[in-house]
Write a protein that holds these residues in place. Structure first.
Motif, PDB file in Angstrom:
ATOM      1  N   PRO A  76     -53.349  12.168 -13.602  1.00  9.88           N
ATOM      2  CA  PRO A  76     -52.368  12.442 -14.662  1.00  9.88           C
ATOM      3  C   PRO A  76     -51.705  13.809 -14.510  1.00  9.88           C
ATOM      4  O   PRO A  76     -52.309  14.736 -13.969  1.00  9.88           O
ATOM      5  CB  PRO A  76     -53.198  12.366 -15.952  1.00  9.88           C
ATOM      6  CG  PRO A  76     -54.619  12.279 -15.550  1.00  9.88           C
ATOM      7  CD  PRO A  76     -54.703  11.977 -14.111  1.00  9.88           C
ATOM      8  N   ASN A  77     -50.470  13.903 -14.984  1.00 13.94           N
ATOM      9  CA  ASN A  77     -49.770  15.191 -14.965  1.00 13.94           C
ATOM     10  C   ASN A  77     -50.548  16.245 -15.743  1.00 13.94           C
ATOM     11  O   ASN A  77     -50.480  17.437 -15.425  1.00 13.94           O
ATOM     12  CB  ASN A  77     -48.369  15.050 -15.573  1.00 13.94           C
ATOM     13  CG  ASN A  77     -47.424  14.270 -14.685  1.00 13.94           C
ATOM     14  OD1 ASN A  77     -47.508  14.354 -13.466  1.00 13.94           O
ATOM     15  ND2 ASN A  77     -46.518  13.511 -15.288  1.00 13.94           N
ATOM     16  N   GLU A  78     -51.247  15.809 -16.778  1.00 16.11           N
ATOM     17  CA  GLU A  78     -51.982  16.742 -17.632  1.00 16.11           C
ATOM     18  C   GLU A  78     -53.451  16.872 -17.214  1.00 16.11           C
ATOM     19  O   GLU A  78     -54.311  17.173 -18.041  1.00 16.11           O
ATOM     20  CB  GLU A  78     -51.859  16.322 -19.093  1.00 16.11           C
ATOM     21  CG  GLU A  78     -50.442  16.455 -19.628  1.00 16.11           C
ATOM     22  CD  GLU A  78     -50.345  16.165 -21.102  1.00 16.11           C
ATOM     23  OE1 GLU A  78     -49.922  17.062 -21.861  1.00 16.11           O
ATOM     24  OE2 GLU A  78     -50.698  15.037 -21.516  1.00 16.11           O
TER      25      GLU A  78
ATOM     26  N   LEU B 251     -46.025  19.565 -22.494  1.00 17.78           N
ATOM     27  CA  LEU B 251     -46.815  18.776 -21.566  1.00 17.78           C
ATOM     28  C   LEU B 251     -47.743  19.758 -20.860  1.00 17.78           C
ATOM     29  O   LEU B 251     -47.291  20.708 -20.218  1.00 17.78           O
ATOM     30  CB  LEU B 251     -45.909  18.082 -20.547  1.00 17.78           C
ATOM     31  CG  LEU B 251     -46.540  16.973 -19.704  1.00 17.78           C
ATOM     32  CD1 LEU B 251     -46.851  15.759 -20.566  1.00 17.78           C
ATOM     33  CD2 LEU B 251     -45.629  16.592 -18.547  1.00 17.78           C
TER      34      LEU B 251
ATOM     35  N   ARG C 215     -49.378  20.710 -18.176  1.00 21.32           N
ATOM     36  CA  ARG C 215     -49.473  20.400 -16.751  1.00 21.32           C
ATOM     37  C   ARG C 215     -49.667  21.634 -15.873  1.00 21.32           C
ATOM     38  O   ARG C 215     -49.629  21.529 -14.647  1.00 21.32           O
ATOM     39  CB  ARG C 215     -48.221  19.641 -16.287  1.00 21.32           C
ATOM     40  CG  ARG C 215     -46.915  20.354 -16.510  1.00 21.32           C
ATOM     41  CD  ARG C 215     -45.726  19.443 -16.271  1.00 21.32           C
ATOM     42  NE  ARG C 215     -44.456  20.127 -16.488  1.00 21.32           N
ATOM     43  CZ  ARG C 215     -43.784  20.775 -15.556  1.00 21.32           C
ATOM     44  NH1 ARG C 215     -44.251  20.817 -14.323  1.00 21.32           N
ATOM     45  NH2 ARG C 215     -42.639  21.367 -15.836  1.00 21.32           N
ATOM     46  N   THR C 216     -49.901  22.782 -16.491  1.00 22.16           N
ATOM     47  CA  THR C 216     -50.157  23.996 -15.723  1.00 22.16           C
ATOM     48  C   THR C 216     -51.457  24.635 -16.205  1.00 22.16           C
ATOM     49  O   THR C 216     -51.857  24.475 -17.363  1.00 22.16           O
ATOM     50  CB  THR C 216     -49.028  25.024 -15.891  1.00 22.16           C
ATOM     51  OG1 THR C 216     -49.030  25.505 -17.255  1.00 22.16           O
ATOM     52  CG2 THR C 216     -47.671  24.409 -15.568  1.00 22.16           C
TER      53      THR C 216
ATOM     54  N   GLY D 103     -58.427  20.238  -8.818  1.00 20.47           N
ATOM     55  CA  GLY D 103     -57.327  19.283  -8.796  1.00 20.47           C
ATOM     56  C   GLY D 103     -57.189  18.512  -7.512  1.00 20.47           C
ATOM     57  O   GLY D 103     -56.282  17.689  -7.371  1.00 20.47           O
TER      58      GLY D 103
END
Length: 250
Positions: free
Chosen positions: A87-89, A151, A153-154, A77
């Motif tokens: 992107p958040n994802e 979403l 995102r983790t 990341g």
């Protein structure tokens, strides 16, 4: 690993692939697979780095993506690109590429028909054959659905999503959209991943039309499925991709 936008522009080896991903984003918008500013595509650069569609300070949506928006990010990341943000994802892309080293590209899109069909609860089936052979084969081999609408995102959610996808090329995200992956050289994989998303969107739209007309979507027979020829990637990928790219300038 590039650590800034100046470094990116000094890497001419990335130019062609950045443009390929940018064009693919515009193709998705033109086909209605994404709306507004949502959705993203990545292409593998190496075992530890990928290119991904980022959001810039003058974000205008995927229909207006340029190569400037396609930037390198590490699989952990990392990557500082100033006003451009990944992107958040991003975990969708990094988790899948980490798990499956053969993956060359990842697409995340929000086709409205796919979202609607996932909420109806009707699984994708090969309801037609020669009309769209690649789509029929995708459905016949099974298109899994992940029942969460989160979403992603983790890393934990990305891991759940990747478990649901398994070794398949496409995963439907209930009430969210889809993820499409393709193996092979990144430029070819980008085209394949987008074309798979197009095929699932066509299948979803056709299924919804049957349902809204009062019909019952039924899979074609095994006999008819077995008769569908392999038209080869020269036709099902190269020619179709060239057509979709030409539509952008038509």
């Amino acid at each position: 690993m590039s650590s800034g936008r100046a470094d990116v522009t000094s890497r001419p080896d990335l130019a062609e692939l950045r443009e390929t991903v940018a064009v693919a984003c515009r193709v998705m918008a033109e086909r209605g697979l994404v709306e507004h500013v949502l959705g993203h595509i990545s292409a593998r650069l190496s075992a530890s780095e990928l290119l991904v569609r980022c959001r810039g300070p003058e974000e205008s949506g995927l229909a207006y993506t340029t190569a400037e928006d396609i930037l390198p990010v590490s699989l952990d990341g990392g990557g500082d690109h100033g006003a451009w943000a990944a992107p958040n994802e991003l975990p969708i892309h990094t988790e899948l590429m980490r798990r499956r080293p053969a993956i060359g590209a990842v697409v995340h899109a929000h086709p409205p028909a796919v979202v609607a069909l996932s909420l109806v609860g009707v699984p994708p089936q090969p309801i037609y054959g020669a009309y769209d052979i690649p789509g029929a084969r995708l459905a016949a081999d099974g298109i899994p659905t992940w029942d969460r609408s989160s979403l992603i995102r983790t890393p934990a959610l990305a891991a759940e999503m990747a478990d649901a996808l398994g070794d398949r090329p496409v995963l439907i995200l209930r009430g969210h959209g889809l993820v499409s992956v393709a193996e092979g050289p990144p430029r070819l994989a980008v085209a394949r991943a987008v074309l798979q998303a197009v095929a699932v969107d066509t299948l979803a739209r056709t299924t919804l039309t049957v349902l809204s007309s009062g019909g019952v979507p039924r899979p074609i027979s095994d006999e008819d499925l077995a008769e569908l020829p392999d038209l080869g990637s020269g036709f099902t990928v190269d020619t179709l991709w060239r057509h979709l790219c030409r539509r952008l300038t038509a």
